[in-house]
Design a protein around this motif. Structure first.
Motif, PDB file in Angstrom:
ATOM      1  N   GLU A   1       4.418   4.186  11.538  1.00  0.00           N
ATOM      2  CA  GLU A   1       3.096   3.576  11.651  1.00  0.00           C
ATOM      3  C   GLU A   1       3.266   2.065  11.575  1.00  0.00           C
ATOM      4  N   VAL A   2       2.594   1.350  12.461  1.00  0.00           N
ATOM      5  CA  VAL A   2       2.610  -0.107  12.440  1.00  0.00           C
ATOM      6  C   VAL A   2       1.500  -0.580  11.507  1.00  0.00           C
ATOM      7  N   ILE A   3       1.859  -1.461  10.573  1.00  0.00           N
ATOM      8  CA  ILE A   3       0.898  -2.037   9.631  1.00  0.00           C
ATOM      9  C   ILE A   3       0.837  -3.538   9.915  1.00  0.00           C
ATOM     10  N   GLU A   4      -0.276  -3.998  10.477  1.00  0.00           N
ATOM     11  CA  GLU A   4      -0.406  -5.409  10.837  1.00  0.00           C
ATOM     12  C   GLU A   4      -1.187  -6.211   9.811  1.00  0.00           C
ATOM     13  N   ASP A   5      -1.962  -5.555   8.975  1.00  0.00           N
ATOM     14  CA  ASP A   5      -2.691  -6.250   7.913  1.00  0.00           C
ATOM     15  C   ASP A   5      -1.725  -6.446   6.745  1.00  0.00           C
ATOM     16  N   LEU A   6      -1.261  -7.684   6.541  1.00  0.00           N
ATOM     17  CA  LEU A   6      -0.230  -7.979   5.553  1.00  0.00           C
ATOM     18  C   LEU A   6      -0.785  -8.393   4.193  1.00  0.00           C
ATOM     19  N   THR A   7      -2.083  -8.175   3.974  1.00  0.00           N
ATOM     20  CA  THR A   7      -2.636  -8.525   2.666  1.00  0.00           C
ATOM     21  C   THR A   7      -2.046  -7.603   1.605  1.00  0.00           C
ATOM     22  N   LYS A   8      -1.913  -8.150   0.411  1.00  0.00           N
ATOM     23  CA  LYS A   8      -1.337  -7.387  -0.694  1.00  0.00           C
ATOM     24  C   LYS A   8      -2.119  -6.088  -0.929  1.00  0.00           C
ATOM     25  N   GLU A   9      -3.430  -6.188  -0.875  1.00  0.00           N
ATOM     26  CA  GLU A   9      -4.274  -5.008  -1.116  1.00  0.00           C
ATOM     27  C   GLU A   9      -3.977  -3.908  -0.096  1.00  0.00           C
ATOM     28  N   ASN A  10      -3.852  -4.282   1.164  1.00  0.00           N
ATOM     29  CA  ASN A  10      -3.579  -3.291   2.201  1.00  0.00           C
ATOM     30  C   ASN A  10      -2.185  -2.690   2.034  1.00  0.00           C
ATOM     31  N   LEU A  11      -1.195  -3.528   1.740  1.00  0.00           N
ATOM     32  CA  LEU A  11       0.169  -3.014   1.565  1.00  0.00           C
ATOM     33  C   LEU A  11       0.243  -2.063   0.374  1.00  0.00           C
ATOM     34  N   ILE A  12      -0.457  -2.384  -0.706  1.00  0.00           N
ATOM     35  CA  ILE A  12      -0.478  -1.493  -1.872  1.00  0.00           C
ATOM     36  C   ILE A  12      -1.116  -0.156  -1.512  1.00  0.00           C
ATOM     37  N   SER A  13      -2.132  -0.171  -0.675  1.00  0.00           N
ATOM     38  CA  SER A  13      -2.803   1.084  -0.323  1.00  0.00           C
ATOM     39  C   SER A  13      -2.014   1.907   0.696  1.00  0.00           C
ATOM     40  N   LYS A  14      -1.279   1.257   1.595  1.00  0.00           N
ATOM     41  CA  LYS A  14      -0.593   1.960   2.679  1.00  0.00           C
ATOM     42  C   LYS A  14       0.846   2.372   2.352  1.00  0.00           C
ATOM     43  N   LEU A  15       1.626   1.471   1.761  1.00  0.00           N
ATOM     44  CA  LEU A  15       3.073   1.672   1.649  1.00  0.00           C
ATOM     45  C   LEU A  15       3.530   2.822   0.745  1.00  0.00           C
TER      46      LEU A  15
END
Length: 104
Positions: A27-41
């Motif tokens: 999956e490509v994750i383009e939103d690099l905000t900390k909040e998004n990375l914490i929720s996705k990774l």
């Protein structure tokens, strides 16, 4: 099947290599905000990383993470101490820009 996060944009040829391998789901994750990375990774076994900062706060949520492939120069955007403690392999690509630098 291993889940691979492609953090930031990547050339389509690289994405195709991962998508065409039956061992990987990516999956490509383009939103690099900390909040998004914490929720996705936390859902991934591995990640490729160009830009973005992966610190201990993000990494401690990623219980399945086994490897980070760093595309670019430097490793200052990855908490290497945390990775070493948790045995997360970090694979840099040190020679990736050498041709561009030589051409310049």
């Amino acid at each position: 099947m291993y889940k691979i996060a492609i953090v930031d944009k990547m050339h389509e040829d690289g994405i195709s290599l991962l998508k065409n391998n039956p061992k990987f789901k990516c999956e490509v994750i383009e939103d690099l905000t900390k909040e998004n990375l914490i929720s996705k990774l936390p859902n991934f076994d591995g990640m490729t990383l160009r830009r973005g900062k992966i610190d201990a706060e993000i990494l401690e949520k990623c219980k399945n993470l086994k490897v980070i492939s760093r595309h670019g120069v430097g490793l200052d955007n990855i908490d290497l101490k945390y990775c070493k403690e948790k045995k997360i392999k970090v694979s840099p690509s040190f020679d990736c820009n050498s041709l561009s630098v030589a051409e310049l």
